[in-house]
Design a protein around this motif. Structure first.
Motif, short mmCIF file in Angstrom:
data_model
loop_
_atom_site.label_atom_id
_atom_site.label_comp_id
_atom_site.label_asym_id
_atom_site.label_seq_id
_atom_site.Cartn_x
_atom_site.Cartn_y
_atom_site.Cartn_z
N GLY A 1 10.05 163.91 -38.52
CA GLY A 1 8.92 164.04 -39.58
C GLY A 1 7.79 165.17 -39.33
N VAL A 2 8.49 166.23 -38.67
CA VAL A 2 7.61 167.35 -37.96
C VAL A 2 7.96 168.60 -39.05
N LYS A 3 6.86 169.26 -39.29
CA LYS A 3 7.13 170.71 -40.12
C LYS A 3 7.07 171.83 -39.17
N LEU A 4 8.17 172.69 -39.04
CA LEU A 4 8.33 173.57 -38.02
C LEU A 4 7.63 174.80 -38.63
N PRO A 5 6.85 175.53 -37.76
CA PRO A 5 6.07 176.65 -38.29
C PRO A 5 7.09 177.68 -38.63
N PRO A 6 6.75 178.51 -39.84
CA PRO A 6 7.41 179.39 -40.38
C PRO A 6 7.91 180.64 -39.17
N GLU A 7 7.10 180.79 -38.34
CA GLU A 7 7.03 181.58 -37.04
C GLU A 7 8.07 181.16 -35.90
N THR A 8 8.67 180.04 -36.19
CA THR A 8 9.69 179.34 -35.20
C THR A 8 10.65 180.63 -34.91
N ALA A 9 10.85 180.84 -33.66
CA ALA A 9 11.64 181.85 -33.04
C ALA A 9 12.63 181.52 -31.77
N ILE A 10 13.62 181.98 -31.67
CA ILE A 10 14.38 181.73 -30.43
C ILE A 10 14.91 183.12 -30.04
N ASP A 11 14.55 183.33 -28.62
CA ASP A 11 15.14 184.65 -28.06
C ASP A 11 16.11 184.17 -27.06
N ALA A 12 17.66 184.57 -27.38
CA ALA A 12 18.38 184.16 -26.39
C ALA A 12 18.75 185.31 -25.46
N GLU A 13 19.26 185.13 -23.99
CA GLU A 13 19.63 186.15 -23.17
C GLU A 13 20.75 185.62 -22.72
N VAL A 14 21.76 186.50 -22.72
CA VAL A 14 23.10 186.20 -21.78
C VAL A 14 23.61 187.19 -20.98
N ASP A 15 23.82 186.73 -19.68
CA ASP A 15 23.91 187.62 -18.75
C ASP A 15 25.51 187.83 -18.35
N LEU A 16 26.15 188.77 -18.07
CA LEU A 16 27.50 188.96 -17.74
C LEU A 16 27.27 189.18 -16.36
N HIS A 17 28.11 188.32 -15.28
CA HIS A 17 27.97 188.77 -13.86
C HIS A 17 29.25 188.95 -13.28
N LEU A 18 29.39 189.60 -12.30
CA LEU A 18 30.79 189.90 -11.54
C LEU A 18 30.49 189.20 -10.14
N GLY A 19 31.07 188.19 -9.74
CA GLY A 19 30.77 187.63 -8.43
C GLY A 19 32.05 187.91 -7.67
N GLU A 20 31.86 187.88 -6.36
CA GLU A 20 32.87 188.15 -5.37
C GLU A 20 34.00 187.00 -5.35
N ALA A 21 33.72 185.65 -5.35
CA ALA A 21 34.68 184.74 -5.44
C ALA A 21 35.21 184.45 -6.91
N GLU A 22 34.10 184.29 -7.68
CA GLU A 22 34.37 183.78 -9.18
C GLU A 22 34.91 184.76 -10.13
N GLY A 23 34.60 185.97 -9.93
CA GLY A 23 34.95 186.78 -10.93
C GLY A 23 33.86 187.09 -11.90
N TYR A 24 34.11 187.29 -13.22
CA TYR A 24 33.28 187.37 -14.60
C TYR A 24 32.82 186.06 -14.60
N PHE A 25 31.49 186.02 -15.09
CA PHE A 25 31.07 184.66 -15.40
C PHE A 25 29.73 184.87 -16.32
N LEU A 26 29.43 184.30 -17.27
CA LEU A 26 28.14 184.21 -17.95
C LEU A 26 26.86 183.04 -17.33
#
Length: 140
Positions: free
Chosen positions: A68-93
């Motif tokens: 029963g909650v009204k979200l504000p019109p300014e509701t926003a989501i910033d997503a960050e996704v990092d691509l990594h390269l590890g010595e043992a695991e190779g590529y991962f996010l």
């Protein structure tokens, strides 16, 4: 219990990170490029960030409606996704969502975000994996 499939996305990709991807319905038709290459196009990390943040905001709206909650019109989501390269695991996010709910009490906002994170299909996938398979398409 059998789950009901609500939707299946079909996307055909050629050329990997330097190629193109197109959905069967034509709604998605994009060029792909390697991060940092300055070539036209997007990359899988940006696509995942867009998908997760859009899905999460939908889950957030569902949770808010149930509570029963009204979200504000300014509701926003910033997503960050990092691509990594590890010595043992190779590529991962690794990935993060930063949710903005202006005007909502902090305790209520935390409850909304926590419940959305527990119900969002992308969040579930990011936390616990996804049932996935890879098959070789053999040319006839």
């Amino acid at each position: 219990m059998t789950a009901k499939t609500l939707y299946t996305a079909h996307v055909h990709t050629v050329g990997g990170r330097e190629g193109a991807a197109k959905s069967s319905d034509g709604q998605l038709d994009i060029k792909l490029s390697t991060p940092g290459s300055n070539r036209p196009g997007t990359n899988p990390e940006q696509l995942f960030a867009a998908g997760w943040s859009a899905c999460f905001e939908g889950a957030l709206a569902g949770v808010a409606k149930t509570m029963g909650v009204k979200l504000p019109p300014e509701t926003a989501i910033d997503a960050e996704v990092d691509l990594h390269l590890g010595e043992a695991e190779g590529y991962f996010l690794t990935a993060r969502l930063n949710v903005s709910l202006p005007g909502i009490d902090e305790d209520l906002a935390r409850t909304l975000v926590d419940q959305a994170h527990a119900t969002c299909p992308y969040s579930k996938m990011a936390q616990g994996g996804i049932k996935a398979s890879v098959a070789l398409a053999v040319n006839a």
